[in-house]
Write an enzyme that holds these catalytic residues in place. Structure first.
Site, PDB file in Angstrom:
ATOM      1  N   ASP A   1       0.818  -1.225   0.000  1.00  0.00           N
ATOM      2  CA  ASP A   1       0.000   0.000   0.000  1.00  0.00           C
ATOM      3  C   ASP A   1       0.850   1.272   0.000  1.00  0.00           C
ATOM      4  O   ASP A   1       0.482   2.264  -0.628  1.00  0.00           O
ATOM      5  CB  ASP A   1      -0.912   0.036   1.235  1.00  0.00           C
ATOM      6  CG  ASP A   1      -1.930  -1.085   1.230  1.00  0.00           C
ATOM      7  OD1 ASP A   1      -2.138  -1.675   0.160  1.00  0.00           O
ATOM      8  OD2 ASP A   1      -2.509  -1.368   2.300  1.00  0.00           O
TER       9      ASP A   1
HETATM   10  P1  NDP Z   1       0.891  -3.966   3.137  1.00  0.00           P
HETATM   11  O1  NDP Z   1       0.071  -4.581   4.203  1.00  0.00           O
HETATM   12  O2  NDP Z   1       0.254  -2.989   2.236  1.00  0.00           O
HETATM   13  O3  NDP Z   1       1.529  -5.114   2.202  1.00  0.00           O
HETATM   14  C1  NDP Z   1       2.299  -6.124   2.723  1.00  0.00           C
HETATM   15  C2  NDP Z   1       2.683  -7.043   1.585  1.00  0.00           C
HETATM   16  O4  NDP Z   1       3.658  -7.934   2.107  1.00  0.00           O
HETATM   17  C3  NDP Z   1       1.554  -7.878   1.044  1.00  0.00           C
HETATM   18  O5  NDP Z   1       1.147  -7.435  -0.229  1.00  0.00           O
HETATM   19  C4  NDP Z   1       2.087  -9.321   1.035  1.00  0.00           C
HETATM   20  O6  NDP Z   1       1.984  -9.847  -0.309  1.00  0.00           O
HETATM   21  C5  NDP Z   1       3.547  -9.152   1.429  1.00  0.00           C
HETATM   22  N1  NDP Z   1       4.021 -10.192   2.340  1.00  0.00           N
HETATM   23  C6  NDP Z   1       3.369 -10.719   3.395  1.00  0.00           C
HETATM   24  N2  NDP Z   1       4.117 -11.652   3.997  1.00  0.00           N
HETATM   25  C7  NDP Z   1       5.284 -11.711   3.304  1.00  0.00           C
HETATM   26  C8  NDP Z   1       6.466 -12.475   3.440  1.00  0.00           C
HETATM   27  N3  NDP Z   1       6.614 -13.403   4.404  1.00  0.00           N
HETATM   28  N4  NDP Z   1       7.473 -12.283   2.549  1.00  0.00           N
HETATM   29  C9  NDP Z   1       7.331 -11.359   1.561  1.00  0.00           C
HETATM   30  N5  NDP Z   1       6.234 -10.614   1.387  1.00  0.00           N
HETATM   31  C10 NDP Z   1       5.216 -10.772   2.266  1.00  0.00           C
HETATM   32  O7  NDP Z   1       2.148  -3.355   3.874  1.00  0.00           O
HETATM   33  P2  NDP Z   1       2.716  -1.871   3.860  1.00  0.00           P
HETATM   34  O8  NDP Z   1       3.774  -1.892   4.908  1.00  0.00           O
HETATM   35  O9  NDP Z   1       3.059  -1.450   2.477  1.00  0.00           O
HETATM   36  O10 NDP Z   1       1.511  -0.974   4.302  1.00  0.00           O
HETATM   37  C11 NDP Z   1       0.983  -0.933   5.618  1.00  0.00           C
HETATM   38  C12 NDP Z   1      -0.536  -0.884   5.577  1.00  0.00           C
HETATM   39  O11 NDP Z   1      -1.023  -0.989   6.927  1.00  0.00           O
HETATM   40  C13 NDP Z   1      -1.054   0.424   5.005  1.00  0.00           C
HETATM   41  O12 NDP Z   1      -2.266   0.210   4.319  1.00  0.00           O
HETATM   42  C14 NDP Z   1      -1.330   1.240   6.263  1.00  0.00           C
HETATM   43  O13 NDP Z   1      -2.287   2.254   6.057  1.00  0.00           O
HETATM   44  C15 NDP Z   1      -1.848   0.142   7.166  1.00  0.00           C
HETATM   45  N6  NDP Z   1      -1.765   0.577   8.548  1.00  0.00           N
HETATM   46  C16 NDP Z   1      -0.557   0.782   9.135  1.00  0.00           C
HETATM   47  C17 NDP Z   1      -0.482   1.329  10.386  1.00  0.00           C
HETATM   48  C18 NDP Z   1       0.801   1.657  11.032  1.00  0.00           C
HETATM   49  O14 NDP Z   1       0.766   2.329  12.062  1.00  0.00           O
HETATM   50  N7  NDP Z   1       1.926   1.214  10.497  1.00  0.00           N
HETATM   51  C19 NDP Z   1      -1.688   1.656  11.131  1.00  0.00           C
HETATM   52  C20 NDP Z   1      -2.895   1.404  10.411  1.00  0.00           C
HETATM   53  C21 NDP Z   1      -2.912   0.866   9.183  1.00  0.00           C
HETATM   54  P3  NDP Z   1       2.020 -11.437  -0.530  1.00  0.00           P
HETATM   55  O15 NDP Z   1       0.892 -11.966   0.254  1.00  0.00           O
HETATM   56  O16 NDP Z   1       1.870 -11.588  -1.994  1.00  0.00           O
HETATM   57  O17 NDP Z   1       3.341 -11.921  -0.033  1.00  0.00           O
END
Ligand code: NDP
Length: 460
Positions: free
Chosen positions: A387
């Site tokens: 994201d």
């Molecule tokens: P995201 O949650 O957007 O994406 C994480 C990605 O990591 C997924 O697309 C997944 O794809 C991949 N992933 C998961 N596990 C693994 C693994 N073991 N190895 C490799 N890839 C992996 O993360 P971002 O950090 O980009 O964004 C954070 C999101 O959380 C935002 O939407 C934000 O608004 C939200 N959020 C964050 C807060 C905060 O305080 N930090 C608070 C509130 C909300 P795949 O499954 O294909 O591997």
């Protein structure tokens, strides 16, 4: 110093330790000692309470401390970094419950004559805010822990029901101070407990961290007003600090996600399916790349910007990122880290994660600092982030993340993305960057992929 002034002195020192501790939490370098200072403050406040005039039942109090401290200590030691938000939520709920029970106990323990408005009002606030925070935090914990569906739960006449609960709270609170009948304090408590559940259930899992931070300020407020009712200075100061910190955090998180608090509380983020549909991207397809090719691209680059995300934390690949960084720097490549304020699942998640792997702090650059540097980068290496690099936030007005400031990874000359497959990010939406002609996908668990990359770069 008289015996009666010893607890007061302990409370004063405890309050100062809370303030200095909080101040030191503002930098990863001093955070550990800040935490220790605040913990010493809490121990002093507890010790001072034992010395208050009229205290008794020490055996019961000690038993309660053991019952609370033991699971708290065990949970805190065992919790995974990625499960931290739900742990914070659980502990916050306990804080709310404390404020509820202290205020309720204080109310029920006093004859109505002893309840002048100046004390009844804070007690009522403690009961109401403590109750909302208690049950709201438990629901948030359940959602993040997967015990309750992450999807927003809706039911007919939901808002009317919440308004009714609020009306019950206000009416019975107004009647409570002048009545002998205990129903008038139990009624707002029950309505507020229900309101906590009813207000959080309809909010999607994606917004839980913001909700937790709102409830955190609620708990702080509940503790502060309970402190007023009890004439306890350290409770007032500690509660105010928690309340203010929670409010600031809420504002900062909403700003970083470009969502108003009203949208978080009444909106529907997180309704989209978790598995992104490739159909949304028409005929475009993702292009895969092997670790050996990535190593060549990065090993011969001048500048590489690493973008860590939630997936890196899940895979616990932070030490390997540092190894990769060192291997690249040995070859004369400049390596920097781009830190999005809401990458991961809690504020500062990536900073803490990388600090754990001893990545030098000056290499971690905030979004505003690093964004202008992307167009000079040969490679943007995205590890488990989604994201926070999704260009839909800039271009697609219909997207739930529209308006959220993002890292300009797409401005780099080449983009490499490490993720396991086609899973969506937390917002549950497709990411056009993965289909961009300059993007290459290195599919796999982040830890495994990074291990391969480190080996390949060292072999160049
Ligand atoms: P995201 O949650 O957007 O994406 C994480 C990605 O990591 C997924 O697309 C997944 O794809 C991949 N992933 C998961 N596990 C693994 C693994 N073991 N190895 C490799 N890839 C992996 O993360 P971002 O950090 O980009 O964004 C954070 C999101 O959380 C935002 O939407 C934000 O608004 C939200 N959020 C964050 C807060 C905060 O305080 N930090 C608070 C509130 C909300 P795949 O499954 O294909 O591997």
């Amino acid at each position: 110093m008289t015996r009666a002034s010893v607890p007061e002195a302990a409370f004063l020192i405890a309050s100062l330790l809370f303030i200095f501790g909080l101040k030191r939490l503002s930098s990863p370098r001093t955070a550990r000692s800040g935490n220790t200072l605040a913990a010493i403050g809490m121990a002093l406040a507890l010790g001072g309470t034992f010395l208050l005039p009229g205290m008794g039942h020490f055996g019961w109090i000690l038993l309660a401390i053991v019952i609370g401290a033991l699971p708290g200590w065990l949970l805190a030691r065992r919790v995974k970094m990625t499960a931290m938000p739900q742990m914070v939520s659980l502990f916050n709920g306990m804080g709310g419950a404390c404020a509820l029970f202290i205020s309720l106990g204080e109310w029920l323990g006093k004859p109505s004559g002893g309840r002048e408005l100046g004390r009844a009002f804070p007690m009522l606030l403690g009961v109401v805010f403590g109750s909302v925070s208690f049950t709201g935090s438990l629901v948030a914990f359940g959602k993040l822990q997967g015990l309750i569906t992450e999807k927003p739960l809706r039911w007919p006449l939901q808002k009317t029901g919440n308004a009714l609960l609020l009306a019950v709270i206000l009416a019975s609170s107004a009647a409570a101070p002048s009545s002998q009948n205990e129903i008038w304090i139990l009624l707002p408590a029950a309505a507020a407990l229900l309101l906590g559940v009813a207000q959080v259930l309809p909010i999607g899992g994606a917004d839980m961290p913001v909700v937790i931070s709102v409830l955190n300020s609620c708990t702080g407020l509940a503790a502060a007003v309970t402190g007023f009712a009890m004439h306890n200075m350290s409770m007032i100061i500690a509660g105010t600090l928690v309340g203010a910190a929670g409010s600031f955090l809420t504002v900062l998180m909403c700003k970083a996600m470009n969502r108003s608090l009203a949208k978080v509380i009444f909106g529907s983020f997180g309704l989209a399916p978790k598995e992104a549909s490739a159909a949304a991207q028409g005929d475009l397809s993702m292009r895969e790349i092997a670790a050996s090719e990535c190593a060549v691209m990065m090993g011969y680059a001048r500048k590489v910007i690493i973008i860590p995300g939630y997936g890196l934390a899940v895979a616990q690949g932070q030490h390997l990122v540092h190894d990769l960084d060192e291997a690249l720097e040995k070859r004369g490549v400049e390596v920097k880290y781009a830190i999005h304020p809401v990458a991961g699942r809690m504020p500062g998640h990536m900073n803490v994660l990388l600090a754990e792997a001893d990545v030098p702090y000056p290499k971690l650059l905030d979004m505003e600092e690093i964004n202008p540097e992307f167009d000079q980068a040969d490679v943007a290496l995205i590890i488990g982030a989604n994201d926070v690099v999704n260009p839909a936030a800039r271009t697609d007005a219909a997207s739930p993340i529209y308006g959220m400031p993002i890292l300009n990874a797409d401005k780099a000359k080449n983009v490499i993305v490490i993720k396991r497959g086609r899973g969506a990010g937390f917002a549950g939406i497709e990411n056009g960057l993965f289909y961009n002609p300059k993007t290459r996908m290195l599919f796999g668990d982040a830890k495994k992929a990074l291990q391969e990359l480190v080996t390949e770069v060292k072999a160049l």
